[in-house]
Write a protein that holds these residues in place. Structure first.
Motif, PDB file in Angstrom:
ATOM      1  N   GLN A  69       3.377   4.105  -1.666  1.00 16.87           N
ATOM      2  CA  GLN A  69       2.329   5.009  -1.188  1.00 16.87           C
ATOM      3  C   GLN A  69       2.506   5.283   0.307  1.00 16.87           C
ATOM      4  O   GLN A  69       2.375   6.424   0.753  1.00 16.87           O
ATOM      5  CB  GLN A  69       0.947   4.413  -1.462  1.00 16.87           C
ATOM      6  CG  GLN A  69      -0.217   5.343  -1.114  1.00 16.87           C
ATOM      7  CD  GLN A  69      -0.272   6.539  -2.038  1.00 16.87           C
ATOM      8  OE1 GLN A  69      -0.558   6.414  -3.225  1.00 16.87           O
ATOM      9  NE2 GLN A  69       0.010   7.719  -1.500  1.00 16.87           N
ATOM     10  N   ASN A  73       3.427   8.962   1.853  1.00 16.88           N
ATOM     11  CA  ASN A  73       2.549   9.526   2.887  1.00 16.88           C
ATOM     12  C   ASN A  73       3.343   9.914   4.133  1.00 16.88           C
ATOM     13  O   ASN A  73       3.129  10.981   4.717  1.00 16.88           O
ATOM     14  CB  ASN A  73       1.467   8.515   3.272  1.00 16.88           C
ATOM     15  CG  ASN A  73       0.344   8.434   2.250  1.00 16.88           C
ATOM     16  OD1 ASN A  73       0.219   9.301   1.394  1.00 16.88           O
ATOM     17  ND2 ASN A  73      -0.454   7.395   2.338  1.00 16.88           N
ATOM     18  N   HIS A  76       5.285  13.051   3.613  1.00 14.64           N
ATOM     19  CA  HIS A  76       4.415  14.227   3.725  1.00 14.64           C
ATOM     20  C   HIS A  76       4.106  14.534   5.192  1.00 14.64           C
ATOM     21  O   HIS A  76       3.889  15.691   5.556  1.00 14.64           O
ATOM     22  CB  HIS A  76       3.108  13.985   2.965  1.00 14.64           C
ATOM     23  CG  HIS A  76       3.283  13.990   1.482  1.00 14.64           C
ATOM     24  ND1 HIS A  76       2.342  13.459   0.618  1.00 14.64           N
ATOM     25  CD2 HIS A  76       4.286  14.449   0.703  1.00 14.64           C
ATOM     26  CE1 HIS A  76       2.764  13.594  -0.628  1.00 14.64           C
ATOM     27  NE2 HIS A  76       3.934  14.194  -0.599  1.00 14.64           N
ATOM     28  N   GLY A 139      -4.669   8.629  -2.127  1.00 15.62           N
ATOM     29  CA  GLY A 139      -4.025   9.880  -1.757  1.00 15.62           C
ATOM     30  C   GLY A 139      -4.389  11.065  -2.619  1.00 15.62           C
ATOM     31  O   GLY A 139      -3.741  12.123  -2.551  1.00 15.62           O
ATOM     32  N   ASP A 142      -7.645  14.622   0.429  1.00 12.00           N
ATOM     33  CA  ASP A 142      -7.205  14.698   1.827  1.00 12.00           C
ATOM     34  C   ASP A 142      -8.329  14.330   2.784  1.00 12.00           C
ATOM     35  O   ASP A 142      -8.086  13.801   3.872  1.00 12.00           O
ATOM     36  CB  ASP A 142      -6.697  16.108   2.137  1.00 12.00           C
ATOM     37  CG  ASP A 142      -5.476  16.465   1.305  1.00 12.00           C
ATOM     38  OD1 ASP A 142      -4.499  15.701   1.357  1.00 12.00           O
ATOM     39  OD2 ASP A 142      -5.500  17.493   0.606  1.00 12.00           O
ATOM     40  N   HIS A 275      -8.313   9.338   5.479  1.00 12.58           N
ATOM     41  CA  HIS A 275      -7.490   8.137   5.605  1.00 12.58           C
ATOM     42  C   HIS A 275      -6.915   8.036   7.011  1.00 12.58           C
ATOM     43  O   HIS A 275      -6.645   9.056   7.661  1.00 12.58           O
ATOM     44  CB  HIS A 275      -6.350   8.180   4.578  1.00 12.58           C
ATOM     45  CG  HIS A 275      -5.691   6.866   4.345  1.00 12.58           C
ATOM     46  ND1 HIS A 275      -4.708   6.369   5.177  1.00 12.58           N
ATOM     47  CD2 HIS A 275      -5.887   5.910   3.382  1.00 12.58           C
ATOM     48  CE1 HIS A 275      -4.311   5.187   4.738  1.00 12.58           C
ATOM     49  NE2 HIS A 275      -5.008   4.888   3.654  1.00 12.58           N
ATOM     50  N   SER A 277      -4.108   7.484   7.952  1.00 11.19           N
ATOM     51  CA  SER A 277      -2.778   8.089   8.066  1.00 11.19           C
ATOM     52  C   SER A 277      -2.853   9.495   8.647  1.00 11.19           C
ATOM     53  O   SER A 277      -1.866  10.016   9.161  1.00 11.19           O
ATOM     54  CB  SER A 277      -2.086   8.134   6.704  1.00 11.19           C
ATOM     55  OG  SER A 277      -2.823   8.939   5.795  1.00 11.19           O
TER      56      SER A 277
END
Length: 313
Positions: A69, A73, A76, A139, A142, A275, A277
């Protein structure tokens, strides 16, 4: 090892079924199974226990899924970096919204947002807070709009507005003659509440400082609708509390039954959460700017006391 293989592993981990994972990944089941098997062979471990129904994740598999994961991420994020460098705001953006916010907030900002950012394909899902948090972690979303503070390590919270609680008090209620109400005036036993699972319900229970597992002595209501609560209040079954934005859609006759709180008014903090991230952060920022600007004009309250949507117990 490839990004595609890791994406297939994540799909199987989510759906616990190779056929369904393949369908959701838009590939054939033999293709997905072969790629997962190739990765297991390369790593010389079993990620999935295929002998169980549904498919189980092995102990080492759980660690691999978590790392996969993170890697997906980060992959992306490369596109995000390019989009931000080009000043591009577009693409799919999956947004979750809690049920007590969706009906009032969405009509306020949606048209403005899609007109301002026509290249964003906004995919909106109504989910309770627990589902939003899980889907942000996995995920599948968003960003989300929820009552905060949640105080979760991997979630970032950006407050959008502070929405006061407003009493809906029918004519025959003991508080009907009060000009304003105080939290000390409230009796949890005559307040009509949303069903379990709604954070606004938990906020009211926290406001009244009663145990989460209390039971109404007269009847048990399982409703997720503020409109239903208002109609039941009109029938003399108690009073209810509403978020401020929900009071704006009441007709003039029903607005006569509204009672505002003395300052500081109890309120909920509504935030855009995502998140840590920070994938697709440029769209998240655009969304925050649009919503904040629109709601700022609708809610003029300044002196508020934030009530936690999380149980104190």
């Amino acid at each position: 090892m490839t990004i595609t293989q890791l994406q297939y592993v994540l799909a199987v981990a989510e759906y616990r079924n190779f056929t369904l994972a393949a369908e959701k990944s838009f590939v054939t089941q033999p293709t997905l199974s072969m790629q997962v098997q190739k990765l297991e062979d390369e790593l010389d471990v079993l990620i999935f226990d295929r002998g169980k129904k549904p498919i189980a994740i092995t102990e080492v598999g759980k660690k691999i899924v978590a790392q996969a994961q993170n890697i997906v991420n980060e992959a992306h994020r490369i596109k995000d970096v390019v989009d931000q460098e080009k000043g591009f705001i577009g693409g799919d953006f999956k947004l979750g919204i809690i049920p007590t916010v969706m009906p009032t907030l969405l009509p306020m900002f949606l048209k403005t947002f899609i007109n301002r950012y026509p290249k964003v394909n906004l995919i909106i899902k109504e989910q309770n807070t627990e589902s939003l948090i899980r889907n942000l972690q996995d995920g599948h979303l968003d960003a989300a709009i929820a009552a905060t503070p949640l105080e979760i390590e991997y979630i970032r919270e950006r407050p959008l507005y502070y929405e006061p609680f407003v009493g809906y008090v029918p004519k025959n209620h003991r508080l009907a003659k009060a000009q304003k109400i105080n939290p000390k005036d409230l009796d949890i036993n005559d307040i009509l509440l949303l069903r379990d699972g709604h954070c606004f319900r938990e906020g009211i229970i926290n406001l009244c400082e009663v145990p989460q597992n209390f039971e109404n002595a007269n009847f048990h209501l399982q409703s997720g609708s503020f409109e239903t609560l208002v109609n039941l209040a009109d029938e003399g079954l108690g009073m209810t509390l509403l978020p401020f934005l929900n009071t704006l859609v009441l007709d003039d006759e029903k607005k006569k039954n509204l009672r505002y709180f003395e300052n500081p008014s109890p309120a909920r903090e509504v935030s855009l959460i995502y998140h840590k991230s920070e994938l697709k952060i440029q769209i998240t920022e655009a969304l925050k700017d649009v919503i904040s600007a629109i709601v700022r004009g609708a809610i003029a309250f300044q002196d508020v006391k934030i009530i936690s949507p999380i149980s104190k117990n």
